[in-house]
Design a protein around this motif. Structure first.
Motif, PDB file in Angstrom:
ATOM      1  N   ALA A  20      -2.975  -7.740   1.175  1.00  0.00           N
ATOM      2  CA  ALA A  20      -3.441  -7.523   2.541  1.00  0.00           C
ATOM      3  C   ALA A  20      -4.392  -8.636   2.966  1.00  0.00           C
ATOM      4  O   ALA A  20      -4.358  -9.105   4.098  1.00  0.00           O
ATOM      5  N   GLN A  71       3.134  -2.081   7.524  1.00  0.00           N
ATOM      6  CA  GLN A  71       2.446  -3.160   6.822  1.00  0.00           C
ATOM      7  C   GLN A  71       2.956  -4.525   7.265  1.00  0.00           C
ATOM      8  O   GLN A  71       2.189  -5.478   7.373  1.00  0.00           O
ATOM      9  N   LYS A  74      -6.855  -3.338  -6.615  1.00  0.00           N
ATOM     10  CA  LYS A  74      -5.397  -3.251  -6.615  1.00  0.00           C
ATOM     11  C   LYS A  74      -4.750  -4.495  -6.001  1.00  0.00           C
ATOM     12  O   LYS A  74      -5.344  -5.178  -5.179  1.00  0.00           O
ATOM     13  N   ASN A 125      -0.990  11.405   0.571  1.00  0.00           N
ATOM     14  CA  ASN A 125      -0.312  10.465  -0.294  1.00  0.00           C
ATOM     15  C   ASN A 125       1.195  10.688  -0.218  1.00  0.00           C
ATOM     16  O   ASN A 125       1.716  11.621  -0.820  1.00  0.00           O
ATOM     17  N   GLU A 131      -9.842   1.052  -6.308  1.00  0.00           N
ATOM     18  CA  GLU A 131      -8.885   0.697  -5.273  1.00  0.00           C
ATOM     19  C   GLU A 131      -9.039  -0.763  -4.860  1.00  0.00           C
ATOM     20  O   GLU A 131      -8.053  -1.443  -4.593  1.00  0.00           O
ATOM     21  N   TYR A 178      -6.754   0.845   3.768  1.00  0.00           N
ATOM     22  CA  TYR A 178      -6.222   0.608   2.427  1.00  0.00           C
ATOM     23  C   TYR A 178      -7.085   1.254   1.356  1.00  0.00           C
ATOM     24  O   TYR A 178      -6.619   2.056   0.564  1.00  0.00           O
ATOM     25  N   TYR A 183      -2.313  -4.678  -3.894  1.00  0.00           N
ATOM     26  CA  TYR A 183      -1.991  -4.663  -2.466  1.00  0.00           C
ATOM     27  C   TYR A 183      -3.206  -4.984  -1.601  1.00  0.00           C
ATOM     28  O   TYR A 183      -3.058  -5.316  -0.423  1.00  0.00           O
ATOM     29  N   ILE A 184      -4.370  -4.878  -2.164  1.00  0.00           N
ATOM     30  CA  ILE A 184      -5.559  -5.324  -1.430  1.00  0.00           C
ATOM     31  C   ILE A 184      -5.523  -6.854  -1.334  1.00  0.00           C
ATOM     32  O   ILE A 184      -5.761  -7.435  -0.283  1.00  0.00           O
ATOM     33  N   ASN A 189       0.844  -1.179   0.000  1.00  0.00           N
ATOM     34  CA  ASN A 189       0.000   0.000   0.000  1.00  0.00           C
ATOM     35  C   ASN A 189       0.893   1.247   0.000  1.00  0.00           C
ATOM     36  O   ASN A 189       1.687   1.423   0.918  1.00  0.00           O
ATOM     37  N   SER A 232       0.447   4.235   0.745  1.00  0.00           N
ATOM     38  CA  SER A 232       0.286   5.300   1.741  1.00  0.00           C
ATOM     39  C   SER A 232       0.554   4.842   3.173  1.00  0.00           C
ATOM     40  O   SER A 232       0.293   5.588   4.099  1.00  0.00           O
ATOM     41  N   ASN A 288      -6.728   5.646   0.152  1.00  0.00           N
ATOM     42  CA  ASN A 288      -6.121   5.832  -1.161  1.00  0.00           C
ATOM     43  C   ASN A 288      -7.103   6.322  -2.210  1.00  0.00           C
ATOM     44  O   ASN A 288      -6.699   6.863  -3.225  1.00  0.00           O
TER      45      ASN A 288
END
Lengths: 396, 461, 330, 333
Positions: free
Chosen positions: C232, A135, C226, C324, C223, C246, C228-229, A127, A129, C250
């Motif tokens: 996660a 993380q 993505k 950001n 989002e 998350y 990175y989701i 992520n 941000s 964003n």
């Protein structure tokens, strides 16, 4: 023989796109031994990445795992679930649990605890941000809470949002994140833990990704193209790191890659995929030296040899097929490119069968015997066979 | 500064192929001696855009030294590989050679004449002699054009022959690169990656160029397709007497296709020479590490993999650019060669960490805590720092030991500036001060490297 | 801190150039405009001498360049000149009208943000449900309805049919109303203020609300796709936390950007809404000045609004950079 | 201009998306209405008759009443019908003009202004954006600063200011349908509000320019453009042959969405009384405000037509965006 940690049976994943049904993975059968490194190799579109995501249960719409069982060895979980009467047979088998049949909550709790994953593009898998350390600490924290049986609901979230001081991540988890960063050889982890992903280079981020996967001491680590897109000096570092970790933690690693050089260095066994199907699986030296499937043979022959500049490369003619169900041939999907194809090949899709009894080398090809024989003949010049094992650096 | 010793270097035993180009009036008699491409001390720096605000604040614009003093030659008919990791400037170099970027400094000579003069006087004429094939099959072709239009475009621009002739030529080229003429009316996006790369090659061939720059032409392709393209390229080279400048980060591909190789690091040439010589007997530590890193390679060492990152070309290290990652940095001359390399490398690591500002008193204490030794706090902290940089507890050279200890004490006292000052004054490696000159490793084969160790050895000989 | 200062310095310099451009443009408008202010100011039966005299008083006989320099110097010193019509200082009139417009714009902004963002998140999370499709339909209507017509329709249905809520005017400002409440314990002022605010706020805020709803919904949806989701989820992060830390954080960048930039749009839109509700604000003032070619007044309003836009722009960039970390302030 | 791929994805989107199809149909009917207004309008939109003023739309009731009036010099008792009838299906206004006919004619003004303003904006915006993006450097800086200045003003304020500067210039052109004799009894001229069109263009073009610039910058770094440069193609030709065709899709999507903004701006201007013609939706809405208590339809009907048109355009815009370019953002008023 080491016990199997994972037994995959008939795993089938399809994508239902506008253009039609895509059979990304069709009827996959393979085992992963305890502490073993299994490499899944194949070219783009062979379904190797989808296999990894399917194992993690991370397939999203329009994709769906349509069939198959994933038996995971966990005596503890098997005990817990064993008492339940209904559908017991489908869920528990001795020490093994079919993770495809357990409840979503249990399935989810396995992710990040028993199963860890390294993604292909670390830049996209963090992520942007949140800091890298945060993380990783989250992963540690999630695992801890699962162990304690803590659930985290909407109310907890509201409490966390409202009180600015409280944080999901405890300071112990944070400390652990620093240790993990240090473990994966990131220089100055105390400083870097507070940096954001964009401040990391690709190689460092991949190391951080490994650290995040390690957070829970996973039993199975799925590494999806962990070296792709990295510079060669950095690649070497990642391969070494994975090798060390495997020895240190005893975890099983499923490494998905198209880089045969990486495979030859790290994998105990190699599985070759083509067009969503498993073509050949066996001990790495056997697969590399005596490939039984013409595709494996062709793949190895396509690689320029790093150590022997005089070896010619022999490309496989044609292109990698697309996986649209209605365009796939009924027979062997490699038939139209295969030098050994006969009429039979166009009709019969060969099953994955033992090449010879007991040597753990299985192949899906009607002409496996001949291929093997030819390959053995060519082994007579040992340099070539040897060089093949060592060959191969390609990345996208 | 690198000083090329003799421009009239003995050329390799390669017969220049006879390029038959009647209309090339500027062909010189000495063509067989002059290389097709000669690059001398080429520099290309990108300067950050300076807006109104930067101008008012008189802020210094940043500068990326993408290519920073590169010299090499390419003979007719040979394939020269340029290899290096990301950010080493190899693509910028290629594009500067083709006149797509204005060089910041230096000289590019094509067939005996300055490229930028050629371009200034006649862009099109130069275009006919040098072409490029790109890396990304998804972006190298205009998605709104058909195969025929794409391959015919260069012929249209240069108005080669009549319409019918052009179409004929297109058919010929398309067939030559292994595509079917049935597909002439298909759009670019209907082809697979390998086929698109073939189209790119056909387009580059259309004007019968002498030089083709191949900018990572196979790095986005699958191995089975890569093999097809590599073989096609070598066939075409023979058939059309082409000279290739092949850019890649893939060492095995370079070895397969190239005659000579230029190894680049951070905008500079680390080593250059015949492929076999460079790959078998690398003279530059960077080349060695690069070769040893190739996964699966025979001589892959494993344990020696570099853990640090490639520095940014925006602010490259002084002296030898590789010194921050080099495992064999030269020790300061005053301690002489008897200084153990391992110990010295540890000291150097300590110095680099100090310089990066990542080692302060707090860090030292933290390190000490991690080791949880009892006893004197200061000693523990010092030893922890030593251990973390793998410096032996006692150095063999007593002066060096004393100075190092002073620096460590300063660090533990919290004066990291002082600590660095001591290190800078007394542990200055020649590699940090001097940009190594390009020296000959083997005159006969034109094998050269830019490393102080190599120059030392040459000096000794 | 240092990077914040460099950021502010850099953006202010850029901003000053834009504002200078705004002032120049506005000056040019007056120069090109065919009306002769002297003629307007003079009585109908004025002699040419008198007109000439007025022209000289206004400085209109000077060369254009001198007029320009004088004007710019004036603006920099906060002197926007005198209204042709009332001969009062422009700045004073504008400052008098400003609170009305600001109250309206801010209220509309709040209304839009408060309604749209939760609804957008909800819609995205329950994509394809009835609630989602209804919200989508309403937002389509929202971006397609001119605010003045919406205002009239609300007057028609709420005020004319049911006699609820006043339809025009702004008898009391927020400051005054609060004053009454605090010092005299009088709720009357505040309730009157609220009653008068409701319709104009909805009329002005609806378009913006619909726009933000769409942005939020699309942002969240994007989002959620993505990688990175996925990552996660792969590490077992609880779903509520995932959505908050998350997805939401964003997807806010475009929302913040548009929120800031639309402030200008709101002030533009308030011209019409003010006219429907007879609201004494900048819009009404602008229209009135336009009808009588009172250029100093119009110039003043345009400069003020332009400068406001530049300032909000800087603020938006700043907030985005804070949200950001990839955006480098320097 | 439109490739095969675009066409297929458009078709697919249309087939799968019923709402979008409705949008396209709505928009098309508005355009047809605008084009053939003289034939479709049942009455002359300017024809006044106080004897039938304030007639409600059909089925909405009303009453007959007897009044005395002076007709031909005599005082007579006449029956004034205020009952909605099929003659005036959407009722009549305070001057007895047919609301339906006025609304149909109003579509003309809106569509005419919208399309001509968009045409001007497209030409100017695309040119500036392409040059700015492709050449970069100082050209880019200067052009983009100029764009920034225009963006600093709210669209409506700047159009109003420009009307103040240039006054309301309108050109009457003969209505071809009437002049050719196909229809009679309708206004012979149609009014083109030049100032409004240009004023609106002056703010819309910057949005186009910004998108065009972004596209040009992206396309400029595509390898096929670099290839064209190495082949010796001139810059202008590269822009024309490679950059523009590959940038046009998002530009057109944005243009479609901006047409909706133009229609709203135009109606706002005419609502405020700055329209060049009194055959316009905004004008009628404003006129109807005074009779809200009695004749609700006067403001309601033209407003509904605006909403329907803008909904149609927005649906088409969403359709184009989904089919062609998922990444584009909508620019506001």
């Amino acid at each position: 023989m080491t016990p199997k940690i994972l037994k995959v049976r008939d795993l089938t994943t399809r994508f239902f796109t506008d253009a039609g049904q895509v059979n990304a993975v069709s009827g996959l059968n393979f085992d992963l031994g305890q502490g073993e490194v299994l490499a899944v190799v194949g070219e783009s579109g062979s379904g190797k990445s989808v296999t990894g995501l399917s194992l993690m249960d991370l397939i999203e719409a329009p994709g769906e795992i349509t069939d198959g069982e994933i038996w995971f060895r966990s005596p503890q979980l098997a005990d817990e679930l064993g008492g339940q009467k209904e559908k017991e047979k489908e869920v528990v088998d001795g020490e093994y649990v079919n993770v495809r049949a357990v409840s979503p909550a249990i399935r989810q709790s396995l992710c990040g605890t028993e199963f860890g994953m390294i993604f292909q593009d670390p830049g996209a898998a963090f992520n942007p941000s949140l800091t890298v350390g945060e993380q990783i600490a989250e992963a540690v924290e999630c695992n801890k809470r699962l162990d304690r049986g803590d659930t985290y609901g909407l109310l907890d979230l509201i409490r966390d949002i409202l009180s600015p001081k409280s944080s999901f991540v405890s300071s112990e988890s944070y400390e652990r994140a620093i240790e993990l960063l240090d473990r994966v050889d990131i220089p100055d982890p105390i400083d870097r833990v507070d940096e954001y992903p964009h401040q990391f280079s690709g190689g460092m981020l991949q190391r951080a990704m490994v650290a995040q996967a390690l957070a829970s001491d996973p039993t199975v680590l799925i590494a999806d193209e962990p070296t792709t897109g990295l510079d060669v000096t950095i690649q070497a570092g990642i391969v070494d790191l994975l090798r060390e970790l495997r020895v240190e933690t005893g975890m099983s690693i499923l490494i998905i890659t198209h880089n045969l050089g990486v495979v030859s260095e790290i994998a105990d066994r190699t599985a070759v995929m083509y067009a969503g199907e498993l073509f050949e699986v066996g001990p790495t030296p056997q697969v590399f030296e005596r490939p039984a499937n013409p595709y494996t043979d062709g793949l190895l022959g396509s690689l320029p040899d790093f150590d022997d500049p005089n070896a010619r490369i022999e490309p496989i003619p044609g292109n990698v097929p697309n996986l649209l169900a209605h365009e796939m041939p009924s027979g062997c999907s490699f038939a139209d490119r295969c030098p050994k194809a006969t009429e039979e090949c166009a009709e019969i899709n060969p099953p994955l069968e033992d090449l010879t009894e007991g040597d753990d080398h299985r192949v899906a090809c009607l002409h496996a015997e001949t291929t093997r024989r030819v390959a053995e003949l060519s082994v007579e010049s040992p340099i070539r066979a040897d060089s093949r094992v060592d060959s191969g650096v390609t990345n996208e | 500064m690198s000083e090329r010793t003799s421009p009239e270097r003995q050329r390799r035993n390669r017969t220049a192929p006879d390029t038959e180009n009647e209309d090339e009036g500027e062909k010189t008699r000495s063509e067989s001696v002059t290389p097709l491409l000669r690059i001398e001390d080429l520099r290309k720096h990108y300067v950050d855009k300076q807006g109104v605000a930067e101008w008012v604040l008189s802020k210094d614009p940043g500068r990326v030294r993408a290519v920073d003093g590169v010299s090499f030659e390419v003979d007719r008919g040979e394939t020269v590989g340029i290899v290096g990791e990301s950010g080493c400037g190899k693509s910028t170099l290629a594009r500067t050679i083709l006149g797509l970027h204005e060089p910041t400094d230096g000289y590019i000579e094509f067939a005996g004449k300055d490229v930028h003069e050629q371009i200034a006087s006649d862009r099109k004429r130069f275009a006919r002699r040098a072409q490029i094939v790109f890396q990304d099959p998804s972006s190298c072709l205009d998605p709104r054009m058909t195969l025929r239009e794409i391959v015919r475009e260069p012929l249209d621009i240069h108005q080669v022959g009549a319409k019918a002739h052009r179409n004929e030529k297109v058919t010929e080229l398309v067939e030559r690169v292994g595509l079917s003429t049935d597909q002439l009316e298909r759009y670019a996006h209907e082809f697979s990656g390998g086929q698109r790369q073939r189209i790119g090659i056909a387009r580059a061939l259309a004007l019968d160029p002498e030089l083709i720059v191949l900018d990572e032409p196979t790095s986005a392709l699958d191995v089975s397709v890569q093999a097809q393209i590599l073989n096609l390229l070598s066939e075409l080279q023979e058939e059309f007497n082409l000279t290739y400048l092949f850019i890649s980060h893939d060492l095995s591909v370079i070895r397969y296709l190239c005659d000579r190789v230029v190894v680049m690091y951070l905008g500079q040439v680390a080593e250059t020479g015949p492929v076999d010589a460079v790959f078998e007997r690398p003279a530059h530590p960077y080349t060695k590490i690069l070769l040893e890193s190739v996964p699966g390679a025979r001589n892959r060492i494993g344990e020696e993999a570099i853990k640090s990152d490639i520095p940014s070309p925006r602010n490259p290290p002084r002296g030898c650019r590789f010194h921050t990652r080099c495992p064999v940095v030269l020790p300061p001359s005053k301690y002489g060669m008897e200084f153990e390399q391992d110990a010295w490398q540890g000291i150097f690591e300590y110095k680099l960490r100090l310089r990066s500002g990542r080692l302060g008193r707090e860090r030292a204490t933290e390190l000490a805590e991690l080791t949880d030794n009892d006893g004197n706090e200061e000693t523990t902290a010092k030893e922890a720092v030593r251990d973390s940089c793998s410096i032996p507890r006692v150095l063999s050279d007593s002066t060096a030991e004393e100075l190092l200890d002073q620096s460590l004490s300063a660090l533990v006292d919290g004066d990291s500036e002082m600590a660095l000052k001591i290190m800078n004054a007394d542990f200055e490696s020649p590699c940090e001060q001097e940009r190594p000159a390009v020296v000959d490793i083997d005159i006969d084969t034109d094998h050269r490297a830019a490393c102080l160790r190599a120059s030392d050895e040459e000096g000794e000989q | 801190m240092k990077e914040v200062l460099t950021f502010l310095a850099r953006r202010s310099i850029q901003g000053i150039f834009v504002v200078w451009g705004v002032i120049t443009t506005v000056f040019l408008f007056r120069v090109i405009s065919p009306t002769n202010p002297a003629q307007l100011m003079a009585p109908d039966d004025a002699s040419p001498e008198l007109v000439r005299q007025i022209e000289e008083d206004l400085g209109l006989t000077e060369p254009i360049f001198v007029q320009y320099v004088n004007y710019v110097i004036g603006v920099v010193q906060g002197d926007l000149g005198f209204s042709y019509m009332t001969n009062t200082p422009v700045l004073r009139r504008i400052l008098h009208a400003l609170p009305g417009t600001l109250e309206l714009a801010v209220a509309a902004l709040l209304f839009a943000v408060i309604v749209s963002i939760p609804l957008g998140i909800f819609s995205a999370m329950y994509r394809g449900t009835k609630i989602d499709s209804t919200s989508n339909l309403v937002s389509l209507g929202g971006v397609s309805t001119p605010n003045f017509w919406l205002a009239i329709m609300m007057v028609l249905f709420i005020s004319v049919q049911f006699g609820l809520l006043p339809t025009s005017g702004r008898p009391i400002g927020l400051g005054e109303a609060t004053g009454l409440l605090v010092f005299q314990g009088d709720f009357g002022g505040l309730s009157s203020w609220v009653a008068h605010m409701i319709l104009p706020t909805i009329a002005l805020g609806t378009y913006f609300m619909a726009l933000l709803f769409r942005l939020t919904r699309n942002g969240v949806l994007e989002e959620m796709g993505k990688e990175y989701i996925l990552a996660a989820r792969g590490k077992g992060l609880p779903e509520p936390l995932l959505m908050y830390r998350y997805v939401l954080r964003n997807s806010l960048t475009p929302v913040v950007t548009v929120t800031g930039l639309q402030l200008g749009g709101l002030i533009g839109g308030s011209v019409v809404v003010e006219s429907v509700f007879a609201w004494p604000g900048l819009g009404t003032l602008f229209i009135r000045s336009l009808n009588v070619s009172d250029w100093p007044m119009m110039q003043g309003i345009l400069i003020l609004v332009g400068a406001g836009y530049v300032l909000t722009n800087i603020a938006v960039d700043f907030v985005n950079a804070k949200l950001n970390p990839q955006v480098d302030l320097a | 201009m439109i490739s095969d791929r675009t066409r297929t994805s458009l078709k697919k989107e249309l087939r799968s998306n019923a709402v979008a199809t409705i949008g396209v149909i709505l928009l098309l009917s508005m355009i047809v209405m605008a084009l053939f207004a003289p034939m479709l309008a049942p009455h002359d939109p300017t024809d006044q008759d106080s004897s039938r003023n304030h007639q409600p739309p059909v089925f909405f009731g009303g009453e007959e009443e007897e009044t005395t009036r002076m007709i031909d010099g005599e005082i007579r008792t006449v029956t004034e019908s205020n009952v909605g009838s099929m003659t005036h299906p959407l009722g009549t206004d305070s001057n007895g003009r047919d609301v339906l006919s006025r609304t149909i004619y109003g579509a003309r003004t809106s569509i005419l202004v919208a399309f001509s303003a968009m045409l001007v904006s497209l030409v100017v915006g695309t040119t500036v954006g392409m040059v700015s993006g492709y050449y970069g450097g100082n050209t880019d800086t200067v052009l983009m600063r100029f764009v920034d200045i225009v963006l600093a003003f709210p669209a409506l304020l700047i159009t109003l200011a420009m009307i103040g500067v240039f006054g309301s210039v309108n050109v009457d052109i003969p209505d071809p349908l009437v002049v050719s004799g196909l229809v009679s009894g309708r206004p012979t001229h149609l009014t083109v509000p030049i100032t409004i069109t240009l004023a609106i263009s002056s703010v819309i073009w910057v949005w186009i320019a910004r998108v065009a610039r972004g596209e040009a910058i992206a396309a400029k770094n595509e390898e096929y453009v670099i290839a064209a440069r190495t082949m010796g193609m001139s810059n202008w030709k590269i822009i024309w042959k490679h950059v523009l065709p590959n940038s046009i899709t998002p530009i057109l999507v944005l243009a479609t969405i901006q047409v909706a903004s133009i229609i709203i701006i135009e109606s706002s201007l005419s609502f405020l009384g700055f329209s060049g013609t009194n055959l316009s939706w905004g004008y009628d809405i404003a006129a109807g405000r005074d009779y809200l208590g009695t004749s609700w339809w006067l403001s309601t009907v033209p407003g509904l037509f605006i909403v329907v048109t803008v909904v149609g355009i927005n649906l088409l815009g969403d359709l184009l965006r989904d089919a062609l370019d998922p990444g584009i953002q909508r620019g506001g008023l």
